[in-house]
Design an enzyme around this catalytic site. Sequence first.
Site, PDB file in Angstrom:
ATOM      1  N   ASP A 176       0.847  -1.174   0.000  1.00  0.00           N
ATOM      2  CA  ASP A 176       0.000   0.000   0.000  1.00  0.00           C
ATOM      3  C   ASP A 176       0.900   1.247   0.000  1.00  0.00           C
ATOM      4  OD1 ASP A 176      -2.121   1.691   0.522  1.00  0.00           O
ATOM      5  OD2 ASP A 176      -3.078   0.326   1.888  1.00  0.00           O
TER       6      ASP A 176
ATOM      7  N   VAL B 111      -9.731  -2.815   1.220  1.00  0.00           N
ATOM      8  CA  VAL B 111     -10.267  -4.149   0.940  1.00  0.00           C
ATOM      9  C   VAL B 111     -10.094  -5.094   2.131  1.00  0.00           C
ATOM     10  CG1 VAL B 111      -9.978  -4.020  -1.565  1.00  0.00           C
ATOM     11  CG2 VAL B 111      -8.076  -4.840  -0.157  1.00  0.00           C
TER      12      VAL B 111
HETATM   13  P1  IMP Z   1       1.805  -0.510   3.780  1.00  0.00           P
HETATM   14  O1  IMP Z   1       0.938   0.707   3.819  1.00  0.00           O
HETATM   15  O2  IMP Z   1       2.250  -0.829   2.383  1.00  0.00           O
HETATM   16  O3  IMP Z   1       2.955  -0.390   4.748  1.00  0.00           O
HETATM   17  O4  IMP Z   1       0.898  -1.709   4.269  1.00  0.00           O
HETATM   18  C1  IMP Z   1       0.862  -2.082   5.605  1.00  0.00           C
HETATM   19  C2  IMP Z   1      -0.134  -3.141   5.887  1.00  0.00           C
HETATM   20  O5  IMP Z   1      -1.392  -2.525   6.075  1.00  0.00           O
HETATM   21  C3  IMP Z   1      -0.381  -4.215   4.822  1.00  0.00           C
HETATM   22  O6  IMP Z   1       0.548  -5.256   4.850  1.00  0.00           O
HETATM   23  C4  IMP Z   1      -1.744  -4.693   5.261  1.00  0.00           C
HETATM   24  O7  IMP Z   1      -1.624  -5.644   6.309  1.00  0.00           O
HETATM   25  C5  IMP Z   1      -2.404  -3.429   5.771  1.00  0.00           C
HETATM   26  N1  IMP Z   1      -3.266  -2.849   4.719  1.00  0.00           N
HETATM   27  C6  IMP Z   1      -2.923  -1.946   3.784  1.00  0.00           C
HETATM   28  N2  IMP Z   1      -3.974  -1.673   2.966  1.00  0.00           N
HETATM   29  C7  IMP Z   1      -5.004  -2.454   3.418  1.00  0.00           C
HETATM   30  C8  IMP Z   1      -6.373  -2.655   2.974  1.00  0.00           C
HETATM   31  O8  IMP Z   1      -6.890  -2.093   1.991  1.00  0.00           O
HETATM   32  N3  IMP Z   1      -7.106  -3.535   3.730  1.00  0.00           N
HETATM   33  C9  IMP Z   1      -6.606  -4.204   4.803  1.00  0.00           C
HETATM   34  N4  IMP Z   1      -5.347  -4.057   5.213  1.00  0.00           N
HETATM   35  C10 IMP Z   1      -4.556  -3.188   4.531  1.00  0.00           C
END
Ligand code: IMP
Length: 181
Positions: free
Chosen positions: A108, A158
């Site tokens: 994300d 999601v």
């Molecule tokens: P990052 O923002 O790329 O560091 O993502 C961190 C973590 O947030 C991911 O590994 C997911 O566990 C969680 N995450 C990010 N986006 C979503 C989403 O749309 N739904 C549920 N969990 C999310």
Amino acid sequence: MSDKKPYAEDQLKILLTQEQIEEKIAELGKTISQDYAGKELILIGVLRGSAYFLVDLSRKMHIPFAIDFISISHYSEQADSAGVVRITKDLDLSVTGKHVLIVEDIVDTGLSLGYLLRNLKTRNPADLKICTLLNVEARRIVEVPVDYKGFDLPNIFVVGYGLDYNEKYRNLQFIAEFNRP
Ligand code: IMP
Ligand code: MG
């Protein structure tokens, strides 16, 4: 008996069906098996979201490899602590000299993975790559190289297939857009 629905179905809009997910994972498993044939591979699942994906992906692979898990705390949404990530459960295996493939549910902002990459690099793996089921380019803050990916998603939240809202909905067999209350 209560007539309450088991899931808040009106908050869920199915984006990826179980069949679509299975088909994509079979493709990924085949490609990854070809790319890592003859190499000492460790798949690293980032708890807890990637557990479902890692297990299903591993069953579609036809080469020998090891599996380990790591758990990291997610950064706070507050701007002043953005990017603050720490390991809450470390790997049990050594990755030194091994070909490491990080398996994520979703990339994300990239903040968690950016941290994980920096941390794992200090352990001198032979090679370090990323496989994610879902990729949300629109929310990226930190550039991370995604080597294998299942699906690109727009800027939406999601749940399902390992992804949660307040620790719930991970067990859904599909992936759905979730309207947070
Ligand atoms: P990052 O923002 O790329 O560091 O993502 C961190 C973590 O947030 C991911 O590994 C997911 O566990 C969680 N995450 C990010 N986006 C979503 C989403 O749309 N739904 C549920 N969990 C999310
Ligand atoms: Mg995660």
